[in-house]
Design a protein around this motif. Sequence first.
Motif, short mmCIF file in Angstrom:
data_model
loop_
_atom_site.label_atom_id
_atom_site.label_comp_id
_atom_site.label_asym_id
_atom_site.label_seq_id
_atom_site.Cartn_x
_atom_site.Cartn_y
_atom_site.Cartn_z
N GLY A 105 0.81 -1.21 0.00
CA GLY A 105 0.00 0.00 0.00
C GLY A 105 0.84 1.27 0.00
N THR A 106 1.89 1.27 0.81
CA THR A 106 2.75 2.45 0.88
C THR A 106 3.37 2.73 -0.48
OG1 THR A 106 3.22 1.94 3.18
CG2 THR A 106 4.76 3.42 2.07
N HIS A 139 -3.73 7.37 5.98
CA HIS A 139 -2.55 6.56 6.33
C HIS A 139 -1.27 7.41 6.25
CE1 HIS A 139 0.39 3.33 6.22
NE2 HIS A 139 -0.53 2.58 6.78
N TYR A 187 -7.92 3.65 8.03
CA TYR A 187 -7.44 2.54 8.88
C TYR A 187 -7.80 2.73 10.36
CZ TYR A 187 -4.52 -1.03 10.92
OH TYR A 187 -4.11 -2.11 11.63
N ASP A 212 -7.82 6.06 -1.31
CA ASP A 212 -7.00 5.03 -0.69
C ASP A 212 -7.91 3.90 -0.21
OD1 ASP A 212 -5.20 3.46 0.56
OD2 ASP A 212 -4.84 4.80 2.25
N VAL A 215 -7.04 -0.93 2.34
CA VAL A 215 -7.60 -1.98 3.21
C VAL A 215 -9.01 -2.38 2.74
CG1 VAL A 215 -8.65 -0.49 4.98
CG2 VAL A 215 -7.68 -2.70 5.62
N ASP A 246 -4.79 -3.06 -1.63
CA ASP A 246 -3.80 -4.07 -1.27
C ASP A 246 -4.33 -5.49 -1.42
OD1 ASP A 246 -2.21 -1.95 -0.64
OD2 ASP A 246 -2.29 -2.25 1.54
N HIS A 248 -2.48 -7.92 -0.42
CA HIS A 248 -1.96 -8.65 0.75
C HIS A 248 -2.73 -8.35 2.05
CE1 HIS A 248 1.46 -5.40 1.32
NE2 HIS A 248 0.31 -4.96 1.77
N LYS A 249 -3.86 -7.68 1.92
CA LYS A 249 -4.75 -7.56 3.08
C LYS A 249 -5.95 -8.49 2.82
CE LYS A 249 -2.96 -3.15 4.60
NZ LYS A 249 -3.01 -1.71 4.36
C1 PLP Z 1 -2.41 -0.76 5.13
C2 PLP Z 1 -2.79 0.55 4.62
C3 PLP Z 1 -1.90 1.33 3.88
C4 PLP Z 1 -0.45 0.98 3.72
O1 PLP Z 1 -0.24 -0.29 3.19
P1 PLP Z 1 1.08 -1.13 3.46
O2 PLP Z 1 0.84 -2.36 2.68
O3 PLP Z 1 1.20 -1.35 4.93
O4 PLP Z 1 2.24 -0.35 2.94
C5 PLP Z 1 -2.39 2.51 3.36
N1 PLP Z 1 -3.65 2.90 3.57
C6 PLP Z 1 -4.53 2.18 4.29
C7 PLP Z 1 -5.94 2.68 4.46
C8 PLP Z 1 -4.14 0.98 4.85
O5 PLP Z 1 -4.99 0.26 5.58
#
Ligand code: PLP
Length: 484
Positions: A105-106, A139, A187, A212, A215, A246, A248-249
């Motif tokens: 995500g970053t 985030h 988040y 964004d 998640v 993401d 991976h979430k």
């Molecule tokens: C997890 C998250 C990120 C960052 O993702 P990473 O995979 O940890 O780099 C950005 N924005 C939101 C809303 C998130 O939940």
Amino acid sequence: MKNKKKKQYNLPPNGLNKEELLLKMNSYRQQDAKWQDGKAFALVYYPGDTYAERVKAAYNMFFSENALNPTAFPSLRQFEGEVVKIMANLLGGNEETTGNMTSGGTDSILMAVHTAKEWAKINKPNITQPEIIVAESAHPAFQKAGHYLDIKVNVISVNAQFELDVMAMKRTITPSTIMLVGSAPSYPHGIMDPIEKIAQLAQQNNILCHVDACVGGCLLPFIEKLGYEIPPYNFTVEGVTSMSADLHKYGYAAKGASVVLYKNRALRKLQYFVYTGWTGGIYASPTAGGTRPGGAIAAAWAALHGIGENGYLEMARITLAATQTIKNAIENMEGLHIVGQPCMSLLAFGADDGINIFDVADELHLKGWHFDRNQNPAGIHLTVSQIHQHTAHQFVIDLQEAVAKAKKLSWTKISNSLQVGLVNQLKKVLPEGSIAKIQAKTAGSGAATSKRTAAMYGMMGALQGSGELDDIVLDFMDKLTSLE
Ligand SMILES: *Cc1c(COP(=O)(O)O)cnc(C)c1O
């Protein structure tokens, strides 16, 4: 300390065999968060053994391949292309919508902010110091991107419902603003920002709008299909120009998988980097990384195809049921309250006067639960996923006990407020930087490893905005990332 021999970390002359290695590594993981027991409400998203085996097999199969050069591995190019297409479809995109896989995500957010900067160079050439606007609940990856890319990140507050305050956003727009950001959801509280209004504001000002959905991106589409009302948040909203989501979430892929999506290819092209002067030949790369992991890309494709729509729908249903169990219990528990109205499976809760929520957190921690702690307002943060179907009830029981204990912990309350008060007084009389030094000295003495953290969090609250807190956290990071 003087006579203590420093532990040496040397490269073994000969490699250990697989059994020796695994044995050694298992001994290292004894203190790790017990996510397998469903006691971690952060960091890990596990789809159950059957799906996980599929994803792991894919990861191993493409362990060696590198997506840096897509012509060498058409397989990876195809996987990435399909993952991007599927995600674009899930998030309301059309034929024009495009994007890339990134490492997380970053990384996706870094790319979106970088693309906005490049876009502004062409479309807003008079801007010398570009700015973006985010809510305080956005985030920190946006702060990180601003830090790396020299972009000013203007932070606005959330409203009484803990949603981004659109009026505040409107007031904060300047001629140098290039992008507005909304979270779907945020988040810290799991709350959906008013994406339609943010996108409209962006359009009116002829600037970009990033959503964004890191998640939410792999869960909201399925929640909607289950019949829940979710306000419009994706590319169906006019004015949304990019999104992050993401895998991976809630995509339950292997770590290292996210997508950054753009409204069209012209925008995506601004993200790409090319250097034609290198002695090693012409170099082109789509995202921040150079070498790109075949395993993570293949695993993301395998998660989407190995779980499938019905698999994701079922996990979404289970996740929401577990969330509901916990939410209902908190709402009915005296002394606790949910923060705002969370829209999916992330939630935060705080305590009423007379209970320190960080005392509750410490009690839960002693019972083996793992989660994040929020600030402003102080709270406990839970990311619920399908694994918690087995543990939601136990969590509720432990939470009840933790609250009862926290109510009795008046002595910590007194000592906490004394400590916090002391820090506040000290701050006024000590020279700049001294609190960080004191903290750095005491961190090694075992104080930092104490399981009770309520007092520490209280002190951090007192130190906010003084600049001292940054120093303390930097010192702490430095310690954490060194072996001695
Ligand atoms: C997890 C998250 C990120 C960052 O993702 P990473 O995979 O940890 O780099 C950005 N924005 C939101 C809303 C998130 O939940």
